[in-house]
Write a protein that holds these residues in place. Sequence first.
Motif, PDB file in Angstrom:
ATOM      1  N   VAL A  24      23.679 -17.189  -7.489  1.00  0.00           N
ATOM      2  CA  VAL A  24      24.623 -17.059  -8.066  1.00  0.00           C
ATOM      3  C   VAL A  24      25.367 -15.583  -7.884  1.00  0.00           C
ATOM      4  O   VAL A  24      26.352 -15.345  -7.925  1.00  0.00           O
ATOM      5  CB  VAL A  24      24.453 -17.543  -9.564  1.00  0.00           C
ATOM      6  N   LEU A  25      24.385 -14.633  -8.148  1.00  0.00           N
ATOM      7  CA  LEU A  25      24.458 -13.322  -7.842  1.00  0.00           C
ATOM      8  C   LEU A  25      25.188 -13.285  -6.368  1.00  0.00           C
ATOM      9  O   LEU A  25      26.218 -12.647  -6.356  1.00  0.00           O
ATOM     10  CB  LEU A  25      23.295 -12.275  -8.079  1.00  0.00           C
ATOM     11  N   HIS A  26      24.438 -13.737  -5.501  1.00  0.00           N
ATOM     12  CA  HIS A  26      25.222 -13.723  -4.112  1.00  0.00           C
ATOM     13  C   HIS A  26      26.631 -14.252  -4.022  1.00  0.00           C
ATOM     14  O   HIS A  26      27.517 -13.572  -3.295  1.00  0.00           O
ATOM     15  CB  HIS A  26      24.122 -14.132  -3.190  1.00  0.00           C
ATOM     16  N   LEU A  27      26.969 -15.239  -4.569  1.00  0.00           N
ATOM     17  CA  LEU A  27      28.179 -16.052  -4.725  1.00  0.00           C
ATOM     18  C   LEU A  27      29.179 -14.802  -5.218  1.00  0.00           C
ATOM     19  O   LEU A  27      30.245 -14.513  -4.885  1.00  0.00           O
ATOM     20  CB  LEU A  27      28.148 -17.222  -5.362  1.00  0.00           C
ATOM     21  N   ILE A  28      28.815 -14.222  -6.541  1.00  0.00           N
ATOM     22  CA  ILE A  28      29.564 -13.363  -6.928  1.00  0.00           C
ATOM     23  C   ILE A  28      30.065 -12.157  -6.191  1.00  0.00           C
ATOM     24  O   ILE A  28      31.113 -11.637  -6.196  1.00  0.00           O
ATOM     25  CB  ILE A  28      29.120 -13.151  -8.339  1.00  0.00           C
ATOM     26  N   GLU A  29      28.850 -11.570  -5.664  1.00  0.00           N
ATOM     27  CA  GLU A  29      29.175 -10.651  -4.764  1.00  0.00           C
ATOM     28  C   GLU A  29      29.858 -10.702  -3.615  1.00  0.00           C
ATOM     29  O   GLU A  29      30.926  -9.969  -3.218  1.00  0.00           O
ATOM     30  CB  GLU A  29      27.921 -10.051  -4.227  1.00  0.00           C
ATOM     31  N   LEU A  30      29.893 -11.954  -3.029  1.00  0.00           N
ATOM     32  CA  LEU A  30      30.860 -12.495  -1.692  1.00  0.00           C
ATOM     33  C   LEU A  30      32.267 -12.578  -2.394  1.00  0.00           C
ATOM     34  O   LEU A  30      33.221 -12.180  -1.793  1.00  0.00           O
ATOM     35  CB  LEU A  30      30.450 -13.958  -1.168  1.00  0.00           C
ATOM     36  N   GLN A  37      41.342 -10.809   0.055  1.00  0.00           N
ATOM     37  CA  GLN A  37      41.680 -11.439   1.121  1.00  0.00           C
ATOM     38  C   GLN A  37      42.094 -13.169   0.735  1.00  0.00           C
ATOM     39  O   GLN A  37      41.086 -13.992   0.320  1.00  0.00           O
ATOM     40  CB  GLN A  37      40.389 -11.784   2.054  1.00  0.00           C
ATOM     41  N   PRO A  38      43.421 -13.357   0.326  1.00  0.00           N
ATOM     42  CA  PRO A  38      43.779 -14.602  -0.282  1.00  0.00           C
ATOM     43  C   PRO A  38      43.621 -15.774   0.476  1.00  0.00           C
ATOM     44  O   PRO A  38      43.715 -16.856  -0.199  1.00  0.00           O
ATOM     45  CB  PRO A  38      45.192 -14.244  -0.605  1.00  0.00           C
ATOM     46  N   ASP A  39      43.252 -15.691   2.029  1.00  0.00           N
ATOM     47  CA  ASP A  39      43.093 -16.693   2.731  1.00  0.00           C
ATOM     48  C   ASP A  39      41.656 -17.417   2.590  1.00  0.00           C
ATOM     49  O   ASP A  39      41.457 -18.207   3.379  1.00  0.00           O
ATOM     50  CB  ASP A  39      43.426 -16.493   4.151  1.00  0.00           C
ATOM     51  N   VAL A  40      40.823 -16.694   2.097  1.00  0.00           N
ATOM     52  CA  VAL A  40      39.320 -16.987   1.840  1.00  0.00           C
ATOM     53  C   VAL A  40      39.439 -17.753   0.261  1.00  0.00           C
ATOM     54  O   VAL A  40      39.770 -17.225  -0.543  1.00  0.00           O
ATOM     55  CB  VAL A  40      38.320 -15.620   1.652  1.00  0.00           C
ATOM     56  N   GLU A  41      38.913 -19.002   0.694  1.00  0.00           N
ATOM     57  CA  GLU A  41      38.945 -19.942  -0.685  1.00  0.00           C
ATOM     58  C   GLU A  41      37.542 -19.995  -1.336  1.00  0.00           C
ATOM     59  O   GLU A  41      36.545 -19.586  -0.589  1.00  0.00           O
ATOM     60  CB  GLU A  41      39.063 -21.428  -0.083  1.00  0.00           C
ATOM     61  N   PRO A  42      37.621 -20.030  -2.541  1.00  0.00           N
ATOM     62  CA  PRO A  42      36.196 -19.957  -3.260  1.00  0.00           C
ATOM     63  C   PRO A  42      35.273 -21.031  -2.856  1.00  0.00           C
ATOM     64  O   PRO A  42      34.137 -20.879  -2.749  1.00  0.00           O
ATOM     65  CB  PRO A  42      36.625 -20.333  -4.572  1.00  0.00           C
ATOM     66  N   GLU A  43      35.685 -22.113  -2.098  1.00  0.00           N
ATOM     67  CA  GLU A  43      34.895 -23.106  -1.821  1.00  0.00           C
ATOM     68  C   GLU A  43      34.152 -22.646  -0.555  1.00  0.00           C
ATOM     69  O   GLU A  43      33.103 -23.130  -0.387  1.00  0.00           O
ATOM     70  CB  GLU A  43      35.488 -24.546  -1.347  1.00  0.00           C
ATOM     71  N   GLU A  44      34.753 -21.881   0.246  1.00  0.00           N
ATOM     72  CA  GLU A  44      34.282 -21.361   1.316  1.00  0.00           C
ATOM     73  C   GLU A  44      33.141 -20.340   1.257  1.00  0.00           C
ATOM     74  O   GLU A  44      32.061 -20.358   1.738  1.00  0.00           O
ATOM     75  CB  GLU A  44      35.381 -20.832   2.152  1.00  0.00           C
ATOM     76  N   TRP A  46      31.371 -20.558  -1.636  1.00  0.00           N
ATOM     77  CA  TRP A  46      30.260 -21.461  -2.103  1.00  0.00           C
ATOM     78  C   TRP A  46      29.564 -21.918  -1.066  1.00  0.00           C
ATOM     79  O   TRP A  46      28.172 -21.721  -0.942  1.00  0.00           O
ATOM     80  CB  TRP A  46      30.776 -22.369  -3.009  1.00  0.00           C
ATOM     81  N   LEU A  47      30.013 -22.320  -0.070  1.00  0.00           N
ATOM     82  CA  LEU A  47      29.408 -22.772   1.202  1.00  0.00           C
ATOM     83  C   LEU A  47      28.680 -21.631   2.014  1.00  0.00           C
ATOM     84  O   LEU A  47      27.454 -21.853   2.427  1.00  0.00           O
ATOM     85  CB  LEU A  47      30.308 -23.522   2.077  1.00  0.00           C
ATOM     86  N   LEU A  48      29.181 -20.647   2.078  1.00  0.00           N
ATOM     87  CA  LEU A  48      28.723 -19.539   2.919  1.00  0.00           C
ATOM     88  C   LEU A  48      27.565 -18.906   1.867  1.00  0.00           C
ATOM     89  O   LEU A  48      26.344 -18.830   2.377  1.00  0.00           O
ATOM     90  CB  LEU A  48      29.708 -18.351   2.767  1.00  0.00           C
ATOM     91  N   ALA A  49      27.504 -18.841   0.681  1.00  0.00           N
ATOM     92  CA  ALA A  49      26.549 -18.348  -0.213  1.00  0.00           C
ATOM     93  C   ALA A  49      25.450 -19.234  -0.144  1.00  0.00           C
ATOM     94  O   ALA A  49      24.061 -18.577  -0.339  1.00  0.00           O
ATOM     95  CB  ALA A  49      27.073 -18.194  -1.679  1.00  0.00           C
ATOM     96  N   PHE A  50      25.570 -20.577  -0.050  1.00  0.00           N
ATOM     97  CA  PHE A  50      24.088 -21.266  -0.004  1.00  0.00           C
ATOM     98  C   PHE A  50      23.832 -21.827   1.353  1.00  0.00           C
ATOM     99  O   PHE A  50      22.865 -22.544   1.398  1.00  0.00           O
ATOM    100  CB  PHE A  50      24.388 -22.497  -1.053  1.00  0.00           C
ATOM    101  N   GLY A  51      24.504 -21.263   2.552  1.00  0.00           N
ATOM    102  CA  GLY A  51      23.980 -21.549   3.688  1.00  0.00           C
ATOM    103  C   GLY A  51      24.522 -22.876   4.121  1.00  0.00           C
ATOM    104  O   GLY A  51      24.194 -23.053   5.607  1.00  0.00           O
ATOM    105  N   ASN A  52      25.501 -23.574   3.490  1.00  0.00           N
ATOM    106  CA  ASN A  52      25.720 -24.850   3.743  1.00  0.00           C
ATOM    107  C   ASN A  52      26.839 -24.882   4.889  1.00  0.00           C
ATOM    108  O   ASN A  52      26.998 -25.922   5.662  1.00  0.00           O
ATOM    109  CB  ASN A  52      26.350 -25.586   2.537  1.00  0.00           C
ATOM    110  N   LEU A  53      27.488 -23.567   4.877  1.00  0.00           N
ATOM    111  CA  LEU A  53      28.723 -23.552   5.938  1.00  0.00           C
ATOM    112  C   LEU A  53      28.167 -23.352   7.271  1.00  0.00           C
ATOM    113  O   LEU A  53      28.389 -24.367   8.207  1.00  0.00           O
ATOM    114  CB  LEU A  53      29.603 -22.179   5.693  1.00  0.00           C
ATOM    115  N   LYS A  54      27.031 -22.575   7.574  1.00  0.00           N
ATOM    116  CA  LYS A  54      26.258 -22.720   8.856  1.00  0.00           C
ATOM    117  C   LYS A  54      25.626 -23.965   9.198  1.00  0.00           C
ATOM    118  O   LYS A  54      25.622 -24.340  10.109  1.00  0.00           O
ATOM    119  CB  LYS A  54      25.055 -21.544   8.636  1.00  0.00           C
ATOM    120  N   LYS A  55      24.886 -24.637   8.163  1.00  0.00           N
ATOM    121  CA  LYS A  55      24.397 -26.222   8.328  1.00  0.00           C
ATOM    122  C   LYS A  55      25.725 -26.911   8.845  1.00  0.00           C
ATOM    123  O   LYS A  55      25.418 -27.754   9.889  1.00  0.00           O
ATOM    124  CB  LYS A  55      23.909 -26.755   7.155  1.00  0.00           C
TER     125      LYS A  55
END
Length: 69
Positions: A24-30, A37-44, A46-55
Motif C-alpha cells: 500500500v505504501l508503494h502504491l501511494i508513493e507511485l 500526469q493525468p494520463d496515468v490511471e490509478p488502475e495502472e 495498482w497493477l504496477l505496484a503489485f507487479g501484475n502489469l509486468k505479469k
Amino acid sequence: MGINIRQEIHKAVNDLPDQHLSDVLHLIELLIQHADQPDVEPEEMWLLAFGNLKKMVDEMVSAPAPTGD
C-alpha cells in the motif's frame, strides 16, 4: 457534512494486515510521483505496484500466435 478522506485512509491503514502495508505504501508513493500526469490511471498504478502489469505483459509476449478460423 462530508467525510474526511484523510481520516478514513488513516483508519483503513490501521486496519490493514502487516503483510499489505509495504504494498500500500508503494502504491501511494507511485500515485504521488505521478500525480501531475493525468494520463496515468490509478488502475495502472495498482497493477504496477503489485507487479501484475509486468505479469500481464509477459503473458502477452509469450502467448501463442492466434489461429485462423
